[in-house]
Write a protein that holds these residues in place. Structure first.
Motif, PDB file in Angstrom:
ATOM      1  N   LEU A   1      24.089  53.804   6.857  1.00 26.68           N
ATOM      2  CA  LEU A   1      24.443  52.387   6.981  1.00 26.68           C
ATOM      3  C   LEU A   1      23.210  51.551   6.679  1.00 26.68           C
ATOM      4  O   LEU A   1      22.310  51.426   7.508  1.00 26.68           O
ATOM      5  CB  LEU A   1      24.959  52.087   8.393  1.00 26.68           C
ATOM      6  CG  LEU A   1      25.960  53.079   8.991  1.00 26.68           C
ATOM      7  CD1 LEU A   1      26.426  52.605  10.356  1.00 26.68           C
ATOM      8  CD2 LEU A   1      27.137  53.281   8.058  1.00 26.68           C
TER       9      LEU A   1
ATOM     10  N   PRO B   1      27.782  47.939   4.979  1.00 26.06           N
ATOM     11  CA  PRO B   1      28.997  47.571   5.716  1.00 26.06           C
ATOM     12  C   PRO B   1      29.400  46.108   5.583  1.00 26.06           C
ATOM     13  O   PRO B   1      30.604  45.793   5.572  1.00 26.06           O
ATOM     14  CB  PRO B   1      28.638  47.911   7.166  1.00 26.06           C
ATOM     15  CG  PRO B   1      27.618  48.995   7.052  1.00 26.06           C
ATOM     16  CD  PRO B   1      26.819  48.641   5.842  1.00 26.06           C
ATOM     17  N   GLN B   2      28.435  45.202   5.453  1.00 23.83           N
ATOM     18  CA  GLN B   2      28.774  43.774   5.382  1.00 23.83           C
ATOM     19  C   GLN B   2      29.542  43.430   4.107  1.00 23.83           C
ATOM     20  O   GLN B   2      30.145  42.369   4.025  1.00 23.83           O
ATOM     21  CB  GLN B   2      27.516  42.900   5.502  1.00 23.83           C
ATOM     22  CG  GLN B   2      26.660  42.818   4.248  1.00 23.83           C
ATOM     23  CD  GLN B   2      25.726  43.998   4.069  1.00 23.83           C
ATOM     24  OE1 GLN B   2      25.789  44.982   4.799  1.00 23.83           O
ATOM     25  NE2 GLN B   2      24.849  43.906   3.091  1.00 23.83           N
TER      26      GLN B   2
ATOM     27  N   GLN C   1      35.552  49.892   6.573  1.00 25.17           N
ATOM     28  CA  GLN C   1      34.466  50.466   7.374  1.00 25.17           C
ATOM     29  C   GLN C   1      35.021  51.518   8.337  1.00 25.17           C
ATOM     30  O   GLN C   1      34.473  52.618   8.446  1.00 25.17           O
ATOM     31  CB  GLN C   1      33.757  49.373   8.174  1.00 25.17           C
ATOM     32  CG  GLN C   1      32.935  48.416   7.323  1.00 25.17           C
ATOM     33  CD  GLN C   1      32.330  47.313   8.159  1.00 25.17           C
ATOM     34  OE1 GLN C   1      31.529  47.570   9.047  1.00 25.17           O
ATOM     35  NE2 GLN C   1      32.714  46.074   7.892  1.00 25.17           N
TER      36      GLN C   1
ATOM     37  N   ALA D   1      26.340  47.192  12.664  1.00 22.26           N
ATOM     38  CA  ALA D   1      27.197  48.179  11.995  1.00 22.26           C
ATOM     39  C   ALA D   1      27.464  49.363  12.921  1.00 22.26           C
ATOM     40  O   ALA D   1      28.575  49.903  12.953  1.00 22.26           O
ATOM     41  CB  ALA D   1      26.560  48.649  10.694  1.00 22.26           C
TER      42      ALA D   1
END
Length: 200
Positions: A122, A154-155, A162, A179
């Motif tokens: 991540l 993840p953003q 996710q 995350a």
């Protein structure tokens, strides 16, 4: 202003992704028993206003909460207000109560199936540099990629995507941050996770 009907107190509505999960969702465990007409919040900061952010709306949807989320920006008299205890938060309660664990286990993203690679990293390298990263994180990514890890940001993914990735993974590594908060909502005991600390 007046608000008729039965409503449930949600607490403060945080705009920050991690704080939203850990603090704004602290009382939703009582949703089914409360049977509210809406869940009522106040904004953490007045400038946030009364509108939900997209990810917040998605989170409530993934929880199966189908009543309105009411964010009060003016003094309001509420006809009936149910105030559940806090089931999650920072400090001694950060592991969550058994009731909170059960609610999220039974309701969160139940329809999202595992999909994605087995080993995930991540990354925080695309957060713009203002949100806190680690020196030479790009080198860390190169080394992990050489070891078979897929680097994800993840953003840039939907909440459901996710969750699908987290459910498919056997190994998850990342810097401490929001995350990993989301991973915690769906993690299983058979998965291996490693958090790289970037702060005390």
């Amino acid at each position: 202003a007046k608000l008729a009907g039965r409503h449930m107190w949600g607490g403060q509505m945080w705009a920050h992704f991690g704080h939203f999960m850990v603090e704004s969702l602290a009382r939703v465990w009582a949703y089914e028993d409360a049977k509210p007409d809406s869940i009522v919040f106040v904004p953490k900061r007045p400038k946030s206003g009364a509108d939900l952010k997209g990810y917040q709306r998605d989170f409530f949807q993934l929880l199966g909460i189908d009543v309105p989320i009411t964010i009060l920006t003016d003094p309001t008299e509420i006809e009936e207000l149910v105030v559940p205890g806090q089931g999650l938060g920072l400090g001694p309660i950060d592991r969550g109560t058994p009731e909170t664990h059960a609610f999220f286990h039974d309701h969160f993203a139940r329809e999202v199936k595992p999909a994605g690679p087995k080993k995930l990293y991540l990354s925080r390298t695309m957060l713009g540099g203002q949100e806190g990263g680690a020196i030479l994180e790009s080198l860390l990514e190169e080394n992990l990629a050489a070891d078979g890890y897929t680097i994800i940001h993840p953003q840039k993914m939907s909440l459901a995507d996710q969750v699908a990735h987290y459910r498919a993974a056997t190994h998850v590594i990342g810097l401490d941050g929001s995350a990993f908060h989301l991973f915690g909502f769906v993690a299983r005991q058979d998965q291996k996770a490693a958090v790289i600390l970037r702060r005390n």
